[in-house]
Motif scaffolding. Structure first.
Motif, PDB file in Angstrom:
ATOM      1  N   GLN A   2      13.367 -24.639 -57.870  1.00 35.46           N
ATOM      2  CA  GLN A   2      12.097 -24.417 -58.927  1.00 35.46           C
ATOM      3  C   GLN A   2      10.914 -25.183 -58.322  1.00 35.46           C
ATOM      4  N   TYR A   4       8.665 -27.796 -59.598  1.00 31.33           N
ATOM      5  CA  TYR A   4       8.582 -28.490 -60.845  1.00 31.33           C
ATOM      6  C   TYR A   4       7.263 -28.731 -61.087  1.00 31.33           C
ATOM      7  N   LEU A   7       5.620 -26.304 -63.093  1.00 31.57           N
ATOM      8  CA  LEU A   7       5.873 -26.120 -64.458  1.00 31.57           C
ATOM      9  C   LEU A   7       4.671 -26.916 -65.307  1.00 31.57           C
ATOM     10  N   ALA A 237       7.048 -26.905 -68.539  1.00 30.85           N
ATOM     11  CA  ALA A 237       8.205 -27.853 -68.296  1.00 30.85           C
ATOM     12  C   ALA A 237       8.940 -28.160 -69.528  1.00 30.85           C
TER      13      ALA A 237
END
Length: 269
Positions: A2, A4, A7, A237
Motif C-alpha cells: 500500500q 501510504y 492515502l 487514510a
C-alpha cells in the motif's frame, strides 16, 4: 505494498471549511490545502477568510466566501454553489461555536437559544446541506466540531456541553444514515486550544496552569494539532472510520483529574 503517502494526498479534492478565518477552522483549511485540496474558506469574517485563502494559494488553490454559520439557508446555498462550480464536494468541515460561560440557573432563554442555534442547529444544517450532494455522488467526508466537554464538565459549561454532546450523537446517527452511500461522518473533540477565543483565559497564569495540568503534556494544544487530525479524517487514510469522535485533548479525558506528579521511572517488581 500500500502507498501510504498517497492515502493522505488530497490533490484534486474539493474541501469546504466553515469557520476558516481563525483558530481551528483556519488550521483545518491550511492543513487541507497543504495536502493538495482546493479549499473554500467560509466565514462571517470575510477578511479573515480571504487572508486564509491567500495563504493557501501559495501552495494550492482556495477561495473565500462570507457565511453566517447559524443560517441554514446560507449553508444550503454554500453547498449548492460549491457543487455547481466544482461538480463535487469531497470534504466538508464546520468549526464555529459559541460558549456563554454561565451557571444554568443564571442563563437567559435568549442566551440558551444563541448557543444552541449556532452550535447544535448550525451543525444540523451543515450535515444535511453537505450530506445531500455527497450521498448523490456516492462519496465524501464530513467533519463536525464537538468538544471534550461532550464527555467531561465543569460548572458554567452545562449548556455549551449539552450542545457538544448533541453534536457527537448527531454525527453517530448521520454516519449510520449515509454510510451505505460511502459517506463518512466524524467529529473531533478538542480540549483547551490556543486561539483568539481562549486568549483572555491564557492571560491568567493561574487558569492557564490549571487547564494545562489536566493534560498529560502539561500544556495547551495548538490549532495546527487539531487541523492535522481533521486532515486525517478527511483523507483516505481514515477510509474505515465513521461515526467516531476523535479526541484531540492531550489526554485530558483519559486521566482522572490532573496528573499526580509521580516521577519514579523504576520498573515495578
Amino acid at each position: 505494498m500500500q502507498d501510504y503517502r498517497k492515502l493522505f494526498d488530497l490533490s484534486g479534492k474539493t474541501a469546504v471549511v466553515i469557520g476558516a478565518a481563525s483558530g481551528i477552522g483556519k488550521a483545518a483549511a491550511e492543513a487541507l490545502g497543504s495536502l493538495g485540496a482546493y479549499v473554500v474558506c467560509a466565514d462571517a469574517d470575510i477578511d479573515g477568510a480571504k487572508a486564509t485563502a491567500d495563504e493557501i494559494n501559495s501552495v494550492s488553490e482556495a477561495e473565500a466566501v462570507e457565511i453566517d454559520a447559524a443560517d441554514g439557508k446560507q449553508i444550503e446555498a454554500l453547498a449548492a454553489d460549491v457543487v455547481r462550480a466544482r461538480r463535487v464536494v469531497d470534504v466538508a468541515v464546520s468549526t464555529p461555536a459559541l460558549n456563554i460561560r454561565k451557571l444554568i440557573m443564571d442563563y437567559t432563554e435568549e442566551e440558551y437559544d444563541r448557543v444552541m442555534t449556532l452550535n447544535l442547529k448550525g451543525t444540523f444544517h451543515f450535515l444535511r446541506a453537505f450530506g445531500r450532494p455527497m450521498q448523490q455522488q456516492g462519496s465524501g467526508s464530513i467533519i463536525a466540531c464537538s468538544s471534550m466537554r461532550a464527555v467531561t464538565i465543569e460548572p458554567g459549561l452545562g449548556i455549551y456541553a449539552a450542545s457538544k454532546s448533541g453534536i457527537a450523537q448527531m454525527v453517530r446517527a448521520f454516519a449510520a444514515e449515509v454510510g451505505p452511500y460511502n459517506v463518512r461522518v466524524n467529529a473531533i473533540m478538542p480540549s483547551i486550544i490556543e486561539t483568539k477565543l481562549t486568549a483572555p483565559i491564557k492571560e491568567r497564569a493561574d487558569i492557564y496552569n490549571v487547564y494545562a495540568a489536566h493534560t498529560v503534556f502539561n500544556r495547551w494544544g495548538q490549532p495546527s494539532e487539531v487541523g492535522a487530525a481533521i486532515a486525517f479524517l478527511a483523507s483516505d487514510a481514515a477510509s474505515y472510520i465513521s461515526g467516531s469522535s476523535l479526541s484531540v485533548d492531550g489526554g485530558w479525558t483519559a486521566v482522572d483529574g490532573p496528573p499526580t506528579g509521580l516521577t519514579s521511572t523504576r520498573p515495578s517488581t
